[in-house]
Design a protein around this motif. Structure first.
Motif, mmCIF file in Angstrom:
data_model
loop_
_atom_site.group_PDB
_atom_site.id
_atom_site.type_symbol
_atom_site.label_atom_id
_atom_site.label_comp_id
_atom_site.label_asym_id
_atom_site.label_seq_id
_atom_site.Cartn_x
_atom_site.Cartn_y
_atom_site.Cartn_z
ATOM 1 N N VAL A 160 -22.353 -49.854 -41.450
ATOM 2 C CA VAL A 160 -23.630 -50.555 -41.614
ATOM 3 C C VAL A 160 -24.500 -50.221 -40.408
ATOM 4 O O VAL A 160 -24.085 -50.430 -39.260
ATOM 5 N N ILE A 161 -25.697 -49.701 -40.679
ATOM 6 C CA ILE A 161 -26.664 -49.400 -39.635
ATOM 7 C C ILE A 161 -27.750 -50.469 -39.753
ATOM 8 O O ILE A 161 -28.474 -50.523 -40.748
ATOM 9 N N GLY A 162 -27.872 -51.326 -38.749
ATOM 10 C CA GLY A 162 -28.728 -52.503 -38.810
ATOM 11 C C GLY A 162 -30.213 -52.220 -38.790
ATOM 12 O O GLY A 162 -30.666 -51.141 -38.398
ATOM 13 N N GLY A 187 -18.604 -43.195 -36.679
ATOM 14 C CA GLY A 187 -17.362 -43.195 -37.446
ATOM 15 C C GLY A 187 -17.398 -44.054 -38.696
ATOM 16 O O GLY A 187 -18.441 -44.544 -39.132
ATOM 17 N N ASN A 188 -16.219 -44.254 -39.260
ATOM 18 C CA ASN A 188 -16.022 -45.103 -40.432
ATOM 19 C C ASN A 188 -15.952 -46.565 -40.010
ATOM 20 O O ASN A 188 -15.479 -46.875 -38.919
ATOM 21 N N ASP A 189 -16.398 -47.455 -40.902
ATOM 22 C CA ASP A 189 -16.283 -48.901 -40.698
ATOM 23 C C ASP A 189 -16.942 -49.366 -39.398
ATOM 24 O O ASP A 189 -16.440 -50.265 -38.718
ATOM 25 N N VAL A 190 -18.062 -48.778 -39.057
ATOM 26 C CA VAL A 190 -18.805 -49.124 -37.848
ATOM 27 C C VAL A 190 -19.918 -50.105 -38.219
ATOM 28 O O VAL A 190 -20.593 -49.933 -39.236
ATOM 29 N N MET A 191 -20.095 -51.113 -37.384
ATOM 30 C CA MET A 191 -21.172 -52.084 -37.571
ATOM 31 C C MET A 191 -22.147 -51.936 -36.409
ATOM 32 O O MET A 191 -21.756 -52.110 -35.250
ATOM 33 N N ILE A 192 -23.409 -51.593 -36.731
ATOM 34 C CA ILE A 192 -24.436 -51.441 -35.702
ATOM 35 C C ILE A 192 -25.487 -52.512 -35.934
ATOM 36 O O ILE A 192 -26.116 -52.561 -37.000
ATOM 37 N N GLY A 193 -25.703 -53.360 -34.937
ATOM 38 C CA GLY A 193 -26.659 -54.457 -35.043
ATOM 39 C C GLY A 193 -28.096 -53.980 -35.035
ATOM 40 O O GLY A 193 -28.407 -52.844 -34.680
ATOM 41 N N ALA A 194 -28.990 -54.884 -35.406
ATOM 42 C CA ALA A 194 -30.422 -54.592 -35.513
ATOM 43 C C ALA A 194 -31.018 -54.159 -34.180
ATOM 44 O O ALA A 194 -30.546 -54.526 -33.107
ATOM 45 N N ASN A 195 -32.073 -53.354 -34.275
ATOM 46 C CA ASN A 195 -32.870 -52.935 -33.115
ATOM 47 C C ASN A 195 -32.079 -52.184 -32.048
ATOM 48 O O ASN A 195 -32.392 -52.265 -30.865
ATOM 49 N N THR A 196 -31.079 -51.467 -32.479
ATOM 50 C CA THR A 196 -30.272 -50.658 -31.565
ATOM 51 C C THR A 196 -30.872 -49.260 -31.471
ATOM 52 O O THR A 196 -31.449 -48.761 -32.433
ATOM 53 N N THR A 197 -30.748 -48.625 -30.309
ATOM 54 C CA THR A 197 -31.154 -47.231 -30.134
ATOM 55 C C THR A 197 -29.922 -46.424 -29.751
ATOM 56 O O THR A 197 -29.213 -46.773 -28.806
ATOM 57 N N ILE A 198 -29.687 -45.346 -30.504
ATOM 58 C CA ILE A 198 -28.550 -44.464 -30.254
ATOM 59 C C ILE A 198 -29.107 -43.141 -29.749
ATOM 60 O O ILE A 198 -29.922 -42.503 -30.423
ATOM 61 N N LEU A 199 -28.681 -42.735 -28.558
ATOM 62 C CA LEU A 199 -29.192 -41.514 -27.936
ATOM 63 C C LEU A 199 -28.411 -40.288 -28.397
ATOM 64 O O LEU A 199 -27.277 -40.408 -28.890
ATOM 65 N N PRO A 200 -28.984 -39.096 -28.240
ATOM 66 C CA PRO A 200 -28.315 -37.870 -28.692
ATOM 67 C C PRO A 200 -27.027 -37.599 -27.921
ATOM 68 O O PRO A 200 -26.891 -37.971 -26.757
ATOM 69 N N GLY A 201 -26.090 -36.943 -28.626
ATOM 70 C CA GLY A 201 -24.843 -36.539 -27.992
ATOM 71 C C GLY A 201 -23.795 -37.620 -27.903
ATOM 72 O O GLY A 201 -22.821 -37.486 -27.174
ATOM 73 N N ILE A 240 -19.604 -42.604 -31.791
ATOM 74 C CA ILE A 240 -19.191 -43.996 -31.950
ATOM 75 C C ILE A 240 -17.929 -43.988 -32.795
ATOM 76 O O ILE A 240 -17.946 -43.539 -33.946
ATOM 77 N N GLY A 241 -16.837 -44.470 -32.218
ATOM 78 C CA GLY A 241 -15.531 -44.402 -32.869
ATOM 79 C C GLY A 241 -15.396 -45.325 -34.063
ATOM 80 O O GLY A 241 -16.139 -46.304 -34.217
ATOM 81 N N ASP A 242 -14.415 -45.019 -34.914
ATOM 82 C CA ASP A 242 -14.127 -45.822 -36.107
ATOM 83 C C ASP A 242 -13.929 -47.286 -35.733
ATOM 84 O O ASP A 242 -13.289 -47.608 -34.735
ATOM 85 N N GLY A 243 -14.492 -48.170 -36.563
ATOM 86 C CA GLY A 243 -14.279 -49.601 -36.405
ATOM 87 C C GLY A 243 -15.013 -50.247 -35.244
ATOM 88 O O GLY A 243 -14.803 -51.429 -34.970
ATOM 89 N N PRO A 287 -15.683 -46.256 -27.715
ATOM 90 C CA PRO A 287 -14.306 -46.061 -28.177
ATOM 91 C C PRO A 287 -14.073 -46.710 -29.542
ATOM 92 O O PRO A 287 -14.720 -47.702 -29.883
ATOM 93 N N PRO A 288 -13.140 -46.172 -30.327
ATOM 94 C CA PRO A 288 -12.819 -46.776 -31.620
ATOM 95 C C PRO A 288 -12.439 -48.255 -31.450
ATOM 96 O O PRO A 288 -11.709 -48.610 -30.522
ATOM 97 N N GLY A 289 -12.952 -49.091 -32.345
ATOM 98 C CA GLY A 289 -12.588 -50.502 -32.372
ATOM 99 C C GLY A 289 -13.197 -51.367 -31.297
ATOM 100 O O GLY A 289 -12.980 -52.574 -31.277
#
Length: 172
Positions: free
Chosen positions: A85-87, A110-124, A127-130, A144-146
């Motif tokens: 889920v990408i918030g 990764g799989n089963d990742v939860m990203i909260g609202a208004n987050t910024t993800i930089l290049p490179g 984000i690990g599974d879970g 790291p995963p989890g």
């Protein structure tokens, strides 16, 4: 350290040289499909648009919430696993245009990742599974995963092991 390729520039800052690094027509096409995707309420249609027209690698059952902004220059460098889920209003960047250089890097979610609202993800960044990313986080390094992370700059709040322990305690 994030995994990006660095390209030095001469003369004016790198943003002034944008169309030497990416085609104007590619950016226009990406803009149209990203804007459609930001507002379409049907997740399967949104994922189809991203896969087909932006060449993003999007897993099954992944949900991009309203107003998510994938990278407009290099969306093909974004990979999102299944059941993530990408918030709301999250920005996923695969490029940075700086004064003396620009940088391009893959973003792997990764799989089963939860990203909260208004987050910024930089290049490179990977984000690990879970993993769980708190709202309004600047993801400036690998997660790291989890793990449960949050803040600006991002900090690990709970490791996978600590999260597993908390879940077990809540179930008892």
């Amino acid at each position: 350290m994030r995994k990006t390729n660095r390209y030095p520039v001469q003369q004016a800052n790198s943003l002034w040289q944008i169309y030497k690094t990416v085609s104007f027509w590619k950016v226009m096409k990406n803009f149209v499909f990203i804007q459609l995707g930001r507002y379409i309420p049907f997740l399967s249609v949104k994922n189809w648009l991203y896969r087909t027209f932006l060449r993003m690698d999007v897993g099954k059952q992944t949900a991009f919430a309203l107003m998510v902004m994938p990278d407009i220059m290099f969306p093909e460098k974004i990979k999102v696993g299944s059941n993530s889920v990408i918030g709301y209003n999250t920005t996923i960047l695969a490029h940075e245009y700086l004064i003396k250089e620009y940088r391009i890097g893959d973003v792997v979610i990764g799989n089963d990742v939860m990203i909260g609202a208004n987050t910024t993800i930089l290049p490179g960044v990977t984000i690990g599974d879970g993993a769980v990313i708190s709202s309004a986080t600047l993801v400036n390094r690998d997660v790291p995963p989890g793990a449960f992370v949050g803040g600006n700059p991002m900090q690990v709040i709970y490791t996978k092991e600590e999260m597993d322990k908390r879940i077990r305690e809540e179930q008892d």
